[in-house]
Scaffold this motif. Structure first.
Motif, PDB file in Angstrom:
ATOM      1  N   MET A   1      -6.604  -3.324   4.218  1.00  0.00           N
ATOM      2  CA  MET A   1      -5.755  -2.551   3.309  1.00  0.00           C
ATOM      3  C   MET A   1      -5.688  -3.205   1.932  1.00  0.00           C
ATOM      4  SD  MET A   1      -1.918  -1.131   3.927  1.00  0.00           S
ATOM      5  CE  MET A   1      -1.077  -2.641   3.574  1.00  0.00           C
ATOM      6  N   ASP A   2      -5.739  -4.523   1.913  1.00  0.00           N
ATOM      7  CA  ASP A   2      -5.624  -5.233   0.632  1.00  0.00           C
ATOM      8  C   ASP A   2      -6.964  -5.354  -0.093  1.00  0.00           C
ATOM      9  OD1 ASP A   2      -2.945  -5.654   1.048  1.00  0.00           O
ATOM     10  OD2 ASP A   2      -3.243  -7.592   2.038  1.00  0.00           O
TER      11      ASP A   2
ATOM     12  N   ARG B   1       2.105   3.344   5.359  1.00  0.00           N
ATOM     13  CA  ARG B   1       3.422   3.977   5.101  1.00  0.00           C
ATOM     14  C   ARG B   1       4.375   2.973   4.452  1.00  0.00           C
ATOM     15  NH1 ARG B   1       2.979   6.226  10.124  1.00  0.00           N
ATOM     16  NH2 ARG B   1       4.476   4.766  11.011  1.00  0.00           N
ATOM     17  N   LEU B   2       4.305   1.754   4.959  1.00  0.00           N
ATOM     18  CA  LEU B   2       5.171   0.712   4.391  1.00  0.00           C
ATOM     19  C   LEU B   2       4.831   0.482   2.921  1.00  0.00           C
ATOM     20  CD1 LEU B   2       7.346  -1.441   4.961  1.00  0.00           C
ATOM     21  CD2 LEU B   2       5.495  -3.019   5.570  1.00  0.00           C
ATOM     22  N   ARG B   3       3.570   0.445   2.624  1.00  0.00           N
ATOM     23  CA  ARG B   3       3.160   0.236   1.219  1.00  0.00           C
ATOM     24  C   ARG B   3       3.630   1.411   0.351  1.00  0.00           C
ATOM     25  NH1 ARG B   3      -2.666  -1.791  -0.365  1.00  0.00           N
ATOM     26  NH2 ARG B   3      -1.537  -3.749  -0.180  1.00  0.00           N
TER      27      ARG B   3
ATOM     28  N   LEU C   1       8.079  -3.926   9.548  1.00  0.00           N
ATOM     29  CA  LEU C   1       7.774  -2.821  10.459  1.00  0.00           C
ATOM     30  C   LEU C   1       8.635  -2.914  11.723  1.00  0.00           C
ATOM     31  CD1 LEU C   1       3.893  -2.513  10.061  1.00  0.00           C
ATOM     32  CD2 LEU C   1       5.650  -0.930   9.242  1.00  0.00           C
TER      33      LEU C   1
ATOM     34  N   PHE D   1       6.302 -10.137  -0.880  1.00  0.00           N
ATOM     35  CA  PHE D   1       6.307  -8.689  -0.643  1.00  0.00           C
ATOM     36  C   PHE D   1       6.801  -7.938  -1.881  1.00  0.00           C
ATOM     37  CE2 PHE D   1       7.876  -4.592   0.706  1.00  0.00           C
ATOM     38  CZ  PHE D   1       6.886  -4.156   1.585  1.00  0.00           C
TER      39      PHE D   1
ATOM     40  N   HIS E   1      -4.659  -5.980   7.778  1.00  0.00           N
ATOM     41  CA  HIS E   1      -3.967  -6.225   6.504  1.00  0.00           C
ATOM     42  C   HIS E   1      -4.991  -6.446   5.390  1.00  0.00           C
ATOM     43  CE1 HIS E   1       0.294  -6.894   7.910  1.00  0.00           C
ATOM     44  NE2 HIS E   1      -0.342  -7.045   9.057  1.00  0.00           N
ATOM     45  N   ARG E   2      -5.985  -7.254   5.710  1.00  0.00           N
ATOM     46  CA  ARG E   2      -6.985  -7.559   4.673  1.00  0.00           C
ATOM     47  C   ARG E   2      -7.798  -6.320   4.317  1.00  0.00           C
ATOM     48  NH1 ARG E   2     -10.327 -12.057   7.154  1.00  0.00           N
ATOM     49  NH2 ARG E   2     -11.486 -11.991   5.203  1.00  0.00           N
TER      50      ARG E   2
ATOM     51  N   ALA F   1       7.241   1.006  -0.270  1.00  0.00           N
ATOM     52  CA  ALA F   1       7.526  -0.071  -1.236  1.00  0.00           C
ATOM     53  C   ALA F   1       7.292   0.413  -2.657  1.00  0.00           C
ATOM     54  CB  ALA F   1       6.651  -1.289  -0.932  1.00  0.00           C
TER      55      ALA F   1
ATOM     56  N   ALA G   1       0.851   2.651   9.832  1.00  0.00           N
ATOM     57  CA  ALA G   1       2.193   2.085   9.613  1.00  0.00           C
ATOM     58  C   ALA G   1       2.200   1.170   8.390  1.00  0.00           C
ATOM     59  CB  ALA G   1       2.645   1.320  10.855  1.00  0.00           C
ATOM     60  N   LEU G   2       1.146   0.371   8.269  1.00  0.00           N
ATOM     61  CA  LEU G   2       1.059  -0.515   7.092  1.00  0.00           C
ATOM     62  C   LEU G   2       0.979   0.303   5.804  1.00  0.00           C
ATOM     63  CD1 LEU G   2      -1.460  -3.210   8.430  1.00  0.00           C
ATOM     64  CD2 LEU G   2       0.981  -3.536   7.945  1.00  0.00           C
TER      65      LEU G   2
ATOM     66  N   HIS H   1       1.491 -10.886   5.170  1.00  0.00           N
ATOM     67  CA  HIS H   1       1.250 -10.260   6.467  1.00  0.00           C
ATOM     68  C   HIS H   1       2.479 -10.403   7.366  1.00  0.00           C
ATOM     69  CE1 HIS H   1      -3.396 -10.898   5.860  1.00  0.00           C
ATOM     70  NE2 HIS H   1      -2.829 -10.153   4.924  1.00  0.00           N
TER      71      HIS H   1
ATOM     72  N   ARG I   1       5.165  -8.001   6.215  1.00  0.00           N
ATOM     73  CA  ARG I   1       4.920  -6.611   6.644  1.00  0.00           C
ATOM     74  C   ARG I   1       5.230  -6.418   8.123  1.00  0.00           C
ATOM     75  NH1 ARG I   1      -0.984  -6.492   3.915  1.00  0.00           N
ATOM     76  NH2 ARG I   1      -0.493  -5.639   1.849  1.00  0.00           N
ATOM     77  N   ARG I   2       4.773  -7.372   8.923  1.00  0.00           N
ATOM     78  CA  ARG I   2       5.014  -7.239  10.364  1.00  0.00           C
ATOM     79  C   ARG I   2       6.508  -7.211  10.654  1.00  0.00           C
ATOM     80  NH1 ARG I   2      -0.001 -10.174  11.148  1.00  0.00           N
ATOM     81  NH2 ARG I   2       0.984 -12.167  10.742  1.00  0.00           N
TER      82      ARG I   2
ATOM     83  N   LEU J   1      14.462   0.373   3.378  1.00  0.00           N
ATOM     84  CA  LEU J   1      13.580  -0.745   3.074  1.00  0.00           C
ATOM     85  C   LEU J   1      14.311  -1.946   2.499  1.00  0.00           C
ATOM     86  CD1 LEU J   1      10.731  -1.872   2.928  1.00  0.00           C
ATOM     87  CD2 LEU J   1      10.444  -0.722   0.739  1.00  0.00           C
TER      88      LEU J   1
ATOM     89  N   ASP K   1      -4.967  -8.541  13.836  1.00  0.00           N
ATOM     90  CA  ASP K   1      -3.967  -7.867  13.006  1.00  0.00           C
ATOM     91  C   ASP K   1      -4.172  -8.199  11.524  1.00  0.00           C
ATOM     92  OD1 ASP K   1      -1.649  -6.214  12.869  1.00  0.00           O
ATOM     93  OD2 ASP K   1      -0.496  -8.015  12.399  1.00  0.00           O
ATOM     94  N   ASP K   2      -4.408  -9.477  11.246  1.00  0.00           N
ATOM     95  CA  ASP K   2      -4.609  -9.885   9.853  1.00  0.00           C
ATOM     96  C   ASP K   2      -5.797  -9.164   9.217  1.00  0.00           C
ATOM     97  OD1 ASP K   2      -2.460 -11.509   9.729  1.00  0.00           O
ATOM     98  OD2 ASP K   2      -3.543 -13.396   9.943  1.00  0.00           O
TER      99      ASP K   2
ATOM    100  N   GLU L   1       3.750  -5.965  -3.268  1.00  0.00           N
ATOM    101  CA  GLU L   1       3.786  -4.578  -2.796  1.00  0.00           C
ATOM    102  C   GLU L   1       4.650  -3.674  -3.667  1.00  0.00           C
ATOM    103  OE1 GLU L   1       1.258  -4.456  -0.899  1.00  0.00           O
ATOM    104  OE2 GLU L   1       2.053  -3.869   1.050  1.00  0.00           O
ATOM    105  N   MET L   2       5.710  -4.234  -4.210  1.00  0.00           N
ATOM    106  CA  MET L   2       6.615  -3.386  -4.981  1.00  0.00           C
ATOM    107  C   MET L   2       6.323  -3.454  -6.474  1.00  0.00           C
ATOM    108  SD  MET L   2      10.137  -4.087  -2.861  1.00  0.00           S
ATOM    109  CE  MET L   2      10.811  -2.435  -2.830  1.00  0.00           C
TER     110      MET L   2
END
Lengths: 202, 183
Positions: free
Chosen positions: A18-19, A49-51, B178, B142, A15-16, A54, A46-47, B171, B174-175, B127, A11-12, B146-147
């Motif tokens: 994306m980063d 979309r979250l970004r 979600l 975060f 994330h990496r 934000a 999903a990650l 990380h 984010r988890r 959010l 999973d990490d 991110e913001m």
């Protein structure tokens, strides 16, 4: 993480990815896996979309209207960092170290005293706060020095009102200035009334 | 309740900066007007508490006033003020770390401005309400990364936390978000 991935990346690792935290080879390998894997693509989507969420969140929220009043009062007393340029002509807030503040700061200082007693300026150059409005106190306090100080206070109040009004004229939509002007005028009126009672008692 | 400010690009205010540096509080009031919304939003997100956000915003602008003579324009004024706000929040947090460690963080969601509570990602997501439920460190990284667009290196410098730890906290943040935002 190299070569063709047959197992799901950690999973990490997504994330990496994306980063931008993977090497070019690692990123290429993970991207190939993601392109062929619904589960990992769904996680990455999903990650992302979250970004996006934000970054789209509101960046500004109007602070409470009274906040500037408190700040204005505090900056009237706040020291400036060393290296400050030559101060502007000092206001008539006599008795404080001259900090290069103008009439507007005088207004803020006066507003800071709202409800806490009028600002009186003594010949010794110190603030004399909390001077009561009462006649007995007036008889004790009215001296030539007090009259001179009183005149100086009136000038300070007038300057505060004038400079606030000028600032408001330049920024007519500024509600903080509008509020400060209203309070500066009220302070002036209250002070004048208080000073009048002192002199009539003399 | 606080209302969202209309979009207003921060335009160069060099005259006001110079005047405020010279002690012109009217000019400083205009700088406040231009930047207070962003500072207050940041403080609100990091503190989750409107009362504390007000205090932090106040402290930030008093500090900006005090330090303005040192502002040399290496960054934009907005960036400088924003960084001052972040430092103000983090310094207060450090000073209260022991107390915060003992107290269960409260997420006073009802007290969050409606602007935040009604800032959905889409119909399902809220959010800021979810952010308020994150642990302190995860929420901080975060919000800043991110913001607000801070790099890990910048956050590491501001917080004194290593980049590896920050990435791990991000990380986790984010988890958790979600999970919280899952329809």
């Amino acid at each position: 993480v190299s070569g063709r991935l047959v197992r799901h990346p950690a999973d990490d690792t997504l994330h990496r990815l994306m980063d931008g935290g993977l090497s070019r080879d690692e990123a290429a390998a993970v991207e190939r896996h993601v392109a062929a894997c619904d589960r990992c693509r769904s996680t990455l989507d999903a990650l992302e979309r979250l970004r996006r969420a934000a970054r789209a969140a509101p960046r500004e929220v109007a602070p409470p209207g009274e906040l500037w009043d408190a700040i204005g009062a505090r900056i009237a007393r706040a020291p400036r960092a060393s290296g400050a340029p030559a101060p502007a002509p000092a206001s008539a807030v006599v008795g404080r170290p001259r900090r290069g503040v103008g009439g507007w700061v005088a207004a803020a200082a006066l507003l800071a005293l709202a409800g806490g007693g009028a600002l009186m300026v003594g010949r010794d150059g110190r603030d004399h706060r909390g001077v009561p409005d009462g006649r007995a106190a007036g008889r004790a306090l009215v001296t030539a020095a007090t009259r001179a100080a009183d005149a100086e206070n009136v000038r300070a109040l007038e300057a505060a009102v004038a400079s606030t009004a000028a600032a408001l004229a330049a920024s007519p939509d500024n509600v903080h200035l509008e509020r400060m002007l209203e309070r500066a005028r009220r302070q002036r009126a209250e002070y004048l009334q208080s000073a009048r009672s002192l002199t009539t008692d003399q | 309740m606080p209302r969202p400010l209309p979009f207003r690009p921060v335009t160069p205010v060099t005259d006001d900066v110079a005047r405020a540096r010279d002690g012109d509080a009217a000019a400083f009031a205009r700088l406040y007007e231009a930047h207070a919304g962003r500072v207050y939003a940041l403080c609100l997100r990091l503190s989750r508490d409107p009362d504390e956000a007000r205090e932090l915003t106040q402290d930030t602008f008093v500090r900006v006033w005090e330090k303005l003579p040192l502002f040399r324009g290496e960054s934009t004024l907005g960036t400088w003020i924003h960084r001052t706000a972040v430092n103000t929040v983090l310094e207060r947090r450090r000073s209260e770390r022991r107390r915060l460690a003992r107290v269960e963080p409260r997420a006073d969601l009802d007290a969050l401005p409606s602007a935040f509570r009604r800032a959905p990602v889409d119909e399902r997501m809220d959010l800021d309400a979810a952010l308020a439920r994150l642990p302190l460190a995860a929420r901080t990284v975060f919000v800043l990364h991110e913001m607000e667009g801070y790099s890990f290196a910048e956050i590491a410098e501001l917080t004194g936390t290593g980049e590896v730890t920050l990435r791990s906290q991000l990380h986790r943040a984010r988890r958790r978000l979600l999970e919280l935002l899952r329809p």
